[in-house]
Design a protein around this motif. Structure first.
Motif, PDB file in Angstrom:
ATOM      1  N   ASN A 113      -9.597  -5.912  24.326  1.00 22.96           N
ATOM      2  CA  ASN A 113      -8.220  -6.626  24.282  1.00 22.96           C
ATOM      3  C   ASN A 113      -8.182  -7.782  24.005  1.00 22.96           C
ATOM      4  OD1 ASN A 113      -7.580  -3.988  25.610  1.00 22.96           O
ATOM      5  ND2 ASN A 113      -6.978  -4.837  27.629  1.00 22.96           N
TER       6      ASN A 113
ATOM      7  N   HIS B  93      -3.656  -6.241  24.077  1.00 26.69           N
ATOM      8  CA  HIS B  93      -3.991  -4.621  23.371  1.00 26.69           C
ATOM      9  C   HIS B  93      -5.231  -4.947  22.412  1.00 26.69           C
ATOM     10  CE1 HIS B  93      -1.024  -6.997  20.485  1.00 26.69           C
ATOM     11  NE2 HIS B  93      -2.242  -6.707  19.650  1.00 26.69           N
TER      12      HIS B  93
ATOM     13  N   GLU C  12       0.603   0.607  20.004  1.00 26.76           N
ATOM     14  CA  GLU C  12      -0.706  -0.244  20.586  1.00 26.76           C
ATOM     15  C   GLU C  12      -1.651   0.576  21.303  1.00 26.76           C
ATOM     16  OE1 GLU C  12       0.876  -3.237  23.287  1.00 26.76           O
ATOM     17  OE2 GLU C  12       1.818  -4.396  21.474  1.00 26.76           O
TER      18      GLU C  12
ATOM     19  N   GLY D  67      -5.082   0.008  24.037  1.00 26.72           N
ATOM     20  CA  GLY D  67      -5.641  -1.214  24.823  1.00 26.72           C
ATOM     21  C   GLY D  67      -6.587  -0.452  26.064  1.00 26.72           C
TER      22      GLY D  67
ATOM     23  N   ASP E 200      -7.444   2.829  27.730  1.00 28.31           N
ATOM     24  CA  ASP E 200      -7.096   3.834  26.858  1.00 28.31           C
ATOM     25  C   ASP E 200      -8.310   4.903  26.604  1.00 28.31           C
ATOM     26  OD1 ASP E 200      -4.373   3.586  26.919  1.00 28.31           O
ATOM     27  OD2 ASP E 200      -4.532   2.801  25.233  1.00 28.31           O
TER      28      ASP E 200
ATOM     29  N   ARG F 251      -4.804   8.431  21.275  1.00 30.17           N
ATOM     30  CA  ARG F 251      -5.060   7.799  22.644  1.00 30.17           C
ATOM     31  C   ARG F 251      -4.536   8.859  23.671  1.00 30.17           C
ATOM     32  NH1 ARG F 251      -0.248   4.972  24.226  1.00 30.17           N
ATOM     33  NH2 ARG F 251      -1.046   3.706  25.973  1.00 30.17           N
TER      34      ARG F 251
END
Length: 142
Positions: A25, A30, A75, A77, A80, A104
């Motif tokens: 991150n 993100h 996004e 991050g 995930d 994701r």
């Protein structure tokens, strides 16, 4: 500049699971842009190893990245869970282009989609034809 449409999950031929990390991150919460290329590289390297293509040592072929890129759609991050979808976008005499989508948390379309174009070179860094065995392995992703 026109924005590409993300490819659906079924456009990809193989999937490699990847886990995001807290360190991925950035200040905005993100995933840092540089991390995408690292994940693409990790996914491709893991797939190569899983399919008998050595990436280190005397039996490894020397593929050099000559072009890469990424399009961002949503996004990603920590924490995930990712699946990297791989498909062969092009297979030439001495080069290939691997398209990679980062899906994701089981999503049907990638949050990011990128590519690596690589050229096989000899010891003097001159392009050389891809031998039949690795060509056959790469072709499974067409």
């Amino acid at each position: 500049m026109s924005r590409p449409t993300p490819l659906p999950r079924d456009a990809f031929r193989a999937f490699v699971p990847l886990q995001t990390r807290w360190a991925d991150n950035d200040e905005y919460g993100h995933m840092n842009n540089a991390t995408y290329m690292s994940l693409f590289d990790t996914a491709l390297s893991l797939w190569q190893l899983q399919n008998g293509l050595a990436i280190r040592g005397p039996e490894a072929l020397r593929f050099l990245v000559v072009e890469n890129g990424c399009h961002y759609f949503e996004e990603i991050g920590f924490p995930d869970q990712l699946e990297a979808g791989l498909r062969l976008g092009h297979l030439g005499n001495s080069s290939y282009r691997m398209d990679i989508g980062l899906f994701r948390n089981g999503a049907p379309t990638p949050a990011a989609q990128g590519f690596f174009a690589q050229v096989l070179v000899d010891q003097s860094s001159k392009p050389t034809p891809i031998p039949d065995a690795p060509r056959t392995i790469l072709s499974t992703l067409l």
